[in-house]
Scaffold this motif. Sequence first.
Motif, PDB file in Angstrom:
ATOM      1  N   ASP A 126       0.837  -1.198   0.000  1.00  0.00           N
ATOM      2  CA  ASP A 126       0.000   0.000   0.000  1.00  0.00           C
ATOM      3  C   ASP A 126       0.868   1.242   0.000  1.00  0.00           C
ATOM      4  O   ASP A 126       2.085   1.170   0.157  1.00  0.00           O
ATOM      5  N   SER A 128       0.796   5.988  -0.001  1.00  0.00           N
ATOM      6  CA  SER A 128       0.236   7.304  -0.295  1.00  0.00           C
ATOM      7  C   SER A 128       1.259   8.014  -1.165  1.00  0.00           C
ATOM      8  O   SER A 128       2.459   7.741  -1.073  1.00  0.00           O
ATOM      9  N   TRP A 148      -4.011   7.612  -2.529  1.00  0.00           N
ATOM     10  CA  TRP A 148      -3.596   6.439  -1.764  1.00  0.00           C
ATOM     11  C   TRP A 148      -4.177   5.210  -2.438  1.00  0.00           C
ATOM     12  O   TRP A 148      -5.073   5.322  -3.297  1.00  0.00           O
ATOM     13  N   GLY A 149      -3.668   4.047  -2.071  1.00  0.00           N
ATOM     14  CA  GLY A 149      -4.190   2.846  -2.707  1.00  0.00           C
ATOM     15  C   GLY A 149      -3.393   1.615  -2.331  1.00  0.00           C
ATOM     16  O   GLY A 149      -2.594   1.623  -1.393  1.00  0.00           O
ATOM     17  N   VAL A 150      -3.632   0.541  -3.092  1.00  0.00           N
ATOM     18  CA  VAL A 150      -2.989  -0.747  -2.831  1.00  0.00           C
ATOM     19  C   VAL A 150      -2.361  -1.286  -4.104  1.00  0.00           C
ATOM     20  O   VAL A 150      -2.740  -0.901  -5.221  1.00  0.00           O
ATOM     21  N   LYS A 173      -6.475  10.798  -1.843  1.00  0.00           N
ATOM     22  CA  LYS A 173      -6.164  10.677  -0.422  1.00  0.00           C
ATOM     23  C   LYS A 173      -7.144  11.511   0.394  1.00  0.00           C
ATOM     24  O   LYS A 173      -7.375  12.682   0.093  1.00  0.00           O
ATOM     25  N   PRO A 186      -4.462   1.421   3.693  1.00  0.00           N
ATOM     26  CA  PRO A 186      -5.256   0.742   2.658  1.00  0.00           C
ATOM     27  C   PRO A 186      -5.198  -0.778   2.677  1.00  0.00           C
ATOM     28  O   PRO A 186      -6.243  -1.439   2.566  1.00  0.00           O
ATOM     29  N   TYR A 187      -4.014  -1.374   2.798  1.00  0.00           N
ATOM     30  CA  TYR A 187      -3.929  -2.836   2.693  1.00  0.00           C
ATOM     31  C   TYR A 187      -4.656  -3.535   3.830  1.00  0.00           C
ATOM     32  O   TYR A 187      -5.452  -4.452   3.607  1.00  0.00           O
ATOM     33  N   LEU A 358     -11.983  -0.108  -1.513  1.00  0.00           N
ATOM     34  CA  LEU A 358     -11.176   1.103  -1.365  1.00  0.00           C
ATOM     35  C   LEU A 358     -12.050   2.350  -1.396  1.00  0.00           C
ATOM     36  O   LEU A 358     -11.795   3.322  -0.679  1.00  0.00           O
ATOM     37  N   SER A 362     -12.175   4.892   1.708  1.00  0.00           N
ATOM     38  CA  SER A 362     -11.791   6.289   1.482  1.00  0.00           C
ATOM     39  C   SER A 362     -12.838   7.248   2.045  1.00  0.00           C
ATOM     40  O   SER A 362     -12.511   8.250   2.681  1.00  0.00           O
TER      41      SER A 362
END
Length: 413
Positions: A126, A128, A148-150, A173, A186-187, A358, A362
């Motif tokens: 994960d 940002s 942000w994310g995975v 984000k 995130p993860y 996600l 978020s």
Amino acid sequence: MSSMALSCFLKFKPFKIPSLSANNVFSFGIQSLSMPPDPQKQFDSKMCAWQIHSYGDLGELRMSDCVRVPKLLSPDDILIEVFAASVNPIDIAMMGGYGSSLLNAIRRAKNCEFSGIEFPLSLGRDFSGIVVAKGYQVSGINVGDEVWGVVPPHSQGSHAGKVLVNKSLVQLKPKILTRIEAGSMPYTAMTAWSSLKITGDLMLTSAKTKKVLVLGSSGGVGTMAVQLLKIWGAQVIATCRTDATSLIESLGADGVIDYTHPDAWKMIKELGKYDIILDAAGLGSEKGTEYAQYLKDLEFSKYITLKSPLLHNVDQYGFVGGMIKNLVDIIVPNIKTNTISTGSTVRWGFFIPLAEALHEISHLAEDGRLTPCVEKIYGFNDVPAAFERVMCGHLRGKIVIDVQNKLVSTKKD
């Protein structure tokens, strides 16, 4: 001819028509097109990244400052400069070769950025960061946006200066979060979401009528699971060690049990029975036999463990043999616990990279309802130390890498 006309004639230089060969026609046509500049030419083609070149222990981790920046391969790709990333137990497992057989098969099938080649491999699931380039089919996210994310396990990871991710696994984000906080969530949040919503069937039934026991609630997945369940309206009982009880109470758990207490099992029984028991402590399917008695009868209750042998079995026995072994490994605990006769089951929970998960996470974070839990922040030079901390276990939230900071580690207040 007048003097003015003669003067103009003498100054005139005849235009030479180029030869109209096939190559010249093609070149002339290409040059006449208005082509957009390559967005990836705005930054260096090399970056720093932590990589492994073979499977093993911490000694395999190496930092290189000449790693090639990944290229946009799909119109749905987004290239992100990483600000922060976390270290998760899956990173430790993958460093040791966990899941290599199946993940390499996926890499070859999907023709990923390293075309199925195993090494060198960057870990990190994960992040940002800020968008530095994107494919033409990416909408709603622009170059310069903080996101942000995975990163799926088969892709090159986020313990690097830049990471390439499909648009479905990237969101803006939440402004309420710092870059470090965003890199921590995130993860584990998506792992908790998929384990509860999909494996736990909470996509089909309301959580408001459910009582859930979360084992190992002070770790990354546990802290997210407690919060998500409370947001969804469930009654939550959580177990943790003595020094983590105040943290879990602050997350809204209805009951917190110190599992080191001599009467811990008695308290678990008194506060039960449960619709879901989520094993976020990595106890495994075998422990389902001990906890099965605390599941509700005839209510489709579930013991869900995040310690699944699925990828390990494929590594050890091959795809066909591994799938057969997986079938045995999930049936046997259910037989031993006798849960099927009471309508209960032992199941495996997984991280599933879903855009829907996600998206919800978020929004919950943006509203301040889902909050990060960070134990310690490490500088980018200290990645091996961050891995070592995760390997020691008994985490109180997440271990985060400040990718932009090359200094030593800092304690989170």
